[in-house]
Design an enzyme around this catalytic site. Structure first.
Site, PDB file in Angstrom:
ATOM      1  N   CYS A   3      43.303 -69.133  10.575  1.00 52.50           N
ATOM      2  CA  CYS A   3      43.436 -68.720  11.985  1.00 52.50           C
ATOM      3  C   CYS A   3      44.228 -69.743  12.788  1.00 52.50           C
ATOM      4  CB  CYS A   3      42.052 -68.507  12.582  1.00 52.50           C
ATOM      5  SG  CYS A   3      40.983 -69.931  12.363  1.00 52.50           S
ATOM      6  N   GLU A  45      48.893 -60.768  15.496  1.00 52.38           N
ATOM      7  CA  GLU A  45      48.507 -61.669  14.412  1.00 52.38           C
ATOM      8  C   GLU A  45      48.820 -61.014  13.068  1.00 52.38           C
ATOM      9  OE1 GLU A  45      44.305 -62.320  13.565  1.00 52.38           O
ATOM     10  OE2 GLU A  45      44.709 -64.461  13.421  1.00 52.38           O
ATOM     11  N   GLU A  54      34.604 -66.312  17.273  1.00 49.74           N
ATOM     12  CA  GLU A  54      35.808 -67.077  16.877  1.00 49.74           C
ATOM     13  C   GLU A  54      36.780 -66.067  16.313  1.00 49.74           C
ATOM     14  OE1 GLU A  54      36.231 -70.223  17.377  1.00 49.74           O
ATOM     15  OE2 GLU A  54      34.195 -70.729  17.977  1.00 49.74           O
ATOM     16  N   THR A  80      37.532 -56.588  15.844  1.00 48.27           N
ATOM     17  CA  THR A  80      36.131 -56.531  15.397  1.00 48.27           C
ATOM     18  C   THR A  80      35.241 -57.259  16.405  1.00 48.27           C
ATOM     19  OG1 THR A  80      37.031 -56.802  13.156  1.00 48.27           O
ATOM     20  CG2 THR A  80      34.640 -56.815  13.364  1.00 48.27           C
ATOM     21  N   GLY A 131      36.096 -63.728  12.894  1.00 49.20           N
ATOM     22  CA  GLY A 131      36.864 -62.630  12.303  1.00 49.20           C
ATOM     23  C   GLY A 131      37.943 -62.177  13.258  1.00 49.20           C
ATOM     24  N   LYS A 173      26.031 -62.503   6.562  1.00 48.86           N
ATOM     25  CA  LYS A 173      26.876 -61.634   5.730  1.00 48.86           C
ATOM     26  C   LYS A 173      28.262 -62.264   5.560  1.00 48.86           C
ATOM     27  CE  LYS A 173      29.691 -58.078   6.478  1.00 48.86           C
ATOM     28  NZ  LYS A 173      30.593 -58.133   5.323  1.00 48.86           N
TER      29      LYS A 173
HETATM   30  P1  NDP Z   1      37.277 -58.935  10.204  1.00 47.99           P
HETATM   31  O1  NDP Z   1      37.091 -58.936  11.665  1.00 47.99           O
HETATM   32  O2  NDP Z   1      37.774 -57.706   9.559  1.00 47.99           O
HETATM   33  O3  NDP Z   1      35.919 -59.292   9.469  1.00 47.99           O
HETATM   34  C1  NDP Z   1      35.177 -60.465   9.687  1.00 47.99           C
HETATM   35  C2  NDP Z   1      33.758 -60.252   9.221  1.00 47.99           C
HETATM   36  O4  NDP Z   1      33.150 -59.255  10.038  1.00 47.99           O
HETATM   37  C3  NDP Z   1      33.655 -59.731   7.785  1.00 47.99           C
HETATM   38  O5  NDP Z   1      32.481 -60.221   7.196  1.00 47.99           O
HETATM   39  C4  NDP Z   1      33.556 -58.234   8.016  1.00 47.99           C
HETATM   40  O6  NDP Z   1      32.992 -57.571   6.928  1.00 47.99           O
HETATM   41  C5  NDP Z   1      32.671 -58.194   9.229  1.00 47.99           C
HETATM   42  N1  NDP Z   1      32.765 -56.968  10.025  1.00 47.99           N
HETATM   43  C6  NDP Z   1      33.766 -56.053  10.051  1.00 47.99           C
HETATM   44  N2  NDP Z   1      33.439 -55.046  10.909  1.00 47.99           N
HETATM   45  C7  NDP Z   1      32.229 -55.338  11.432  1.00 47.99           C
HETATM   46  C8  NDP Z   1      31.355 -54.688  12.371  1.00 47.99           C
HETATM   47  N3  NDP Z   1      31.667 -53.536  12.943  1.00 47.99           N
HETATM   48  N4  NDP Z   1      30.184 -55.275  12.670  1.00 47.99           N
HETATM   49  C9  NDP Z   1      29.842 -56.450  12.107  1.00 47.99           C
HETATM   50  N5  NDP Z   1      30.607 -57.109  11.196  1.00 47.99           N
HETATM   51  C10 NDP Z   1      31.792 -56.563  10.868  1.00 47.99           C
HETATM   52  O7  NDP Z   1      38.205 -60.182   9.889  1.00 47.99           O
HETATM   53  P2  NDP Z   1      38.815 -60.610   8.492  1.00 47.99           P
HETATM   54  O8  NDP Z   1      37.715 -60.774   7.487  1.00 47.99           O
HETATM   55  O9  NDP Z   1      39.951 -59.712   8.188  1.00 47.99           O
HETATM   56  O10 NDP Z   1      39.330 -62.078   8.827  1.00 47.99           O
HETATM   57  C11 NDP Z   1      40.555 -62.343   9.386  1.00 47.99           C
HETATM   58  C12 NDP Z   1      40.427 -62.603  10.877  1.00 47.99           C
HETATM   59  O11 NDP Z   1      39.537 -63.668  11.123  1.00 47.99           O
HETATM   60  C13 NDP Z   1      41.744 -63.016  11.486  1.00 47.99           C
HETATM   61  O12 NDP Z   1      41.935 -62.311  12.680  1.00 47.99           O
HETATM   62  C14 NDP Z   1      41.546 -64.491  11.767  1.00 47.99           C
HETATM   63  O13 NDP Z   1      42.334 -64.994  12.809  1.00 47.99           O
HETATM   64  C15 NDP Z   1      40.103 -64.546  12.089  1.00 47.99           C
HETATM   65  N6  NDP Z   1      39.611 -65.907  11.918  1.00 47.99           N
HETATM   66  C16 NDP Z   1      39.293 -66.635  13.040  1.00 47.99           C
HETATM   67  C17 NDP Z   1      38.886 -67.950  12.923  1.00 47.99           C
HETATM   68  C18 NDP Z   1      38.503 -68.750  14.128  1.00 47.99           C
HETATM   69  O14 NDP Z   1      37.842 -69.763  13.948  1.00 47.99           O
HETATM   70  N7  NDP Z   1      38.876 -68.371  15.328  1.00 47.99           N
HETATM   71  C19 NDP Z   1      38.818 -68.599  11.616  1.00 47.99           C
HETATM   72  C20 NDP Z   1      39.167 -67.744  10.511  1.00 47.99           C
HETATM   73  C21 NDP Z   1      39.557 -66.446  10.671  1.00 47.99           C
HETATM   74  P3  NDP Z   1      33.966 -56.908   5.825  1.00 47.99           P
HETATM   75  O15 NDP Z   1      34.826 -57.995   5.287  1.00 47.99           O
HETATM   76  O16 NDP Z   1      33.042 -56.386   4.849  1.00 47.99           O
HETATM   77  O17 NDP Z   1      34.756 -55.857   6.551  1.00 47.99           O
END
Ligand code: NDP
Length: 480
Positions: free
Chosen positions: A282, A383, A248, A230, A226, A173
């Protein structure tokens, strides 16, 4: 345009028939509609993956590698098309999508096409016992991959490529706000001859579709990138089901600058590490820590350089900073600028929305520099994930290190110095998964990638990713 789920090699509507609007951040207009998928759509994707697994897991490495290579080539051939889609979906400058996002998505497939041919089982001879141990690395089965919106195709493929290279079948997803290139990847996979059901892409909200993947009892491993909150929620669901988890998560990365560094290199790179992709990486160095001796000089030069960045339409070639990904995210980032004022932070540059000509409804924000004096402020501890950095000074190596480590996060750090002893002393004590010295975001895909503390669990990249997507099975054979 209506995006569809990619299940069993076909593009299909969600079972409910419901769709969600998706916006183009550069002008605030509706750009596409994505399936609002439910548990039932995820169950369908799982069934397709399960059916494909016996054949795919037994497909020769050579064949798997060739298919992955073909996907890499097709992504490369469609560079302009995919970069345009990414830029429209995410708001990032088209030049960035062309130079970084799409080439890296192709590189992810090519890298794992090669890596899988070098990934091998191990054997240990138990001398004195007439026994030999063979440790097989077997694909897990059906795995789940969930990725964020900041580097959409780049991060989506960073998970999918090793998962399928290792012989798994995937239910994936992308973020609901940046679904377009994931959708297009389905077409590319079919064109490359990836068998039906090996990759299934289900679109929808995190809390419903994402959670259905995480909660599915037979999806045995979850690779998630993400936010930290989450990630914790996902872990609370997956852990009691004993799923393998790779998380991550977020970061609050220090960028530590000593006066003995190559100043010009540092300045130029710091502008990028602060504001590339609107600060939505990130790994961005969102806390700039500068040695007192060069603090005032740095401050003046940094403000000057940042003031020269052009915030504008992502499709204009001279744009440095495009739109933030969504209205909601823009509001979140702006709220931190208000918090800074309440906390006594001083805005040195930026802080305001930008009205871009002919795109007045887009989500644009100036690159923003805020001077803080206390590392415990919310601005330095939480963040923000946008074009907002803080700067503060330090006096000694010890203080720099304490400030750098004084956060719940531990993803990456950047260090600027030409002193070898200092480099070793500091890098060994930094509590992060990744450290860059005199550079930033220089990536070798063979190296482990990931964070410590609240920045995650596990490592991606190279053989680490292939280890994650396989189960080790040890076979001990005794002979006479
Ligand atoms: P989110 O945690 O909101 O979402 C990440 C993904 O998880 C999206 O596809 C989201 O769907 C999905 N998601 C949300 N809630 C759930 C759930 N309960 N169960 C399963 N999947 C879920 O992060 P963001 O998209 O806002 O991304 C930003 C974040 O990602 C920042 O904190 C950033 O630091 C981190 N990040 C970390 C990286 C790393 O390598 N460490 C690299 C890049 C980003 P939907 O979008 O539909 O809500």
């Amino acid at each position: 345009m209506k995006i569809k789920n990619y299940i069993n090699g076909e593009f299909i509507n969600p079972i409910s028939g419901e769709y969600i609007d998706n916006y183009n951040p550069s002008n605030g207009a509706i750009y596409s509609q994505i399936p609002n998928s439910s548990n039932e759509d995820v169950a369908l994707a799982y069934q397709a993956a399960k059916k494909a697994f016996p054949n795919w897991s037994k497909t020769s490495l050579d064949k798997r590698s060739k298919i992955l290579s073909k996907i890499a080539t097709l992504i490369e051939e469609k560079l302009d098309f995919l970069a345009t889609a990414e830029s429209k979906d995410n708001g990032k400058p088209l030049s960035l999508a062309k130079a970084i996002d799409i080439p890296r998505a192709s590189a992810n497939f090519q890298f794992f096409a090669n890596a899988i041919t070098q990934f091998s089982s191990e054997a240990h001879e138990s001398t004195g016992f007439n026994a030999v141990n063979i440790t097989l690395r077997e694909p897990i089965g059906v795995v789940g991959c969930i990725s964020p919106w900041n580097l959409p195709l780049y991060l989506f493929t960073w998970k999918i490529a090793p998962a399928i290279a290792a012989g798994n079948c995937v239910v994936a997803k992308p973020s609901e706000v940046t679904p377009m290139t994931a959708y297009l990847l389905g077409e590319i996979c079919s064109e490359a001859g990836l068998p039906k059901g090996v990759l299934n892409i289900v679109h929808g909200l995190g809390i419903t579709t994402g959670q259905a993947i995480v909660s599915h009892p037979d999806i045995k491993a979850i690779s998630f990138t993400g936010g930290t909150k989450t990630g914790a929620h996902i872990a609370s669901i997956a852990a009691p089901m004993f799923k393998k988890l790779s998380l991550e998560l977020g970061g609050k990365n220090p960028n530590i600058i000593f006066d003995d560094c190559n100043y010009e290199d540092m300045l130029e790179t710091t502008v990028k590490s602060s504001f590339a992709n609107q600060g939505q990486i990130c790994l961005c160095g969102s806390r700039i820590l500068v040695e007192e001796t060069i603090y005032e000089r740095f401050k003046a030069d940094f403000i000057k350089k940042v003031s020269e960045l052009k915030v504008g339409n992502p499709f204009e070639t001279d744009t440095n900073i495009g739109a933030l990904v969504s209205k909601q995210h823009l509001e979140k980032v702006k709220s931190y600028i208000d918090i800074a004022e309440q906390e006594g932070g001083k805005t040195l540059f930026g802080g305001n929305e930008v009205a871009v000509k002919n795109s007045e409804k887009g989500y644009y924000l100036q690159p923003t520099i805020i001077e803080v004096s206390d590392n415990n402020c919310r601005l330095n501890q939480e963040e923000i994930f946008g074009p907002v950095v803080t700067i503060m000074s330090f006096k000694t190596e010890k203080e720099a290190l304490e400030l750098a480590n004084d956060t719940q996060y531990g993803l990456s750090a950047t260090l600027w110095t030409n002193n070898l002893n200092r480099t070793m002393t500091i890098t060994k004590q930094l509590k992060t998964g990744i450290v860059w010295v005199n550079t930033w975001l220089l990536r070798d895909l063979r190296t482990p990638f990931g964070g410590t503390k609240a920045s995650g669990v596990g490592r991606e990249g190279g053989f680490e990713a292939l280890r994650f997507f396989t189960e080790a099975k040890n076979i001990c054979i005794k002979y006479e």
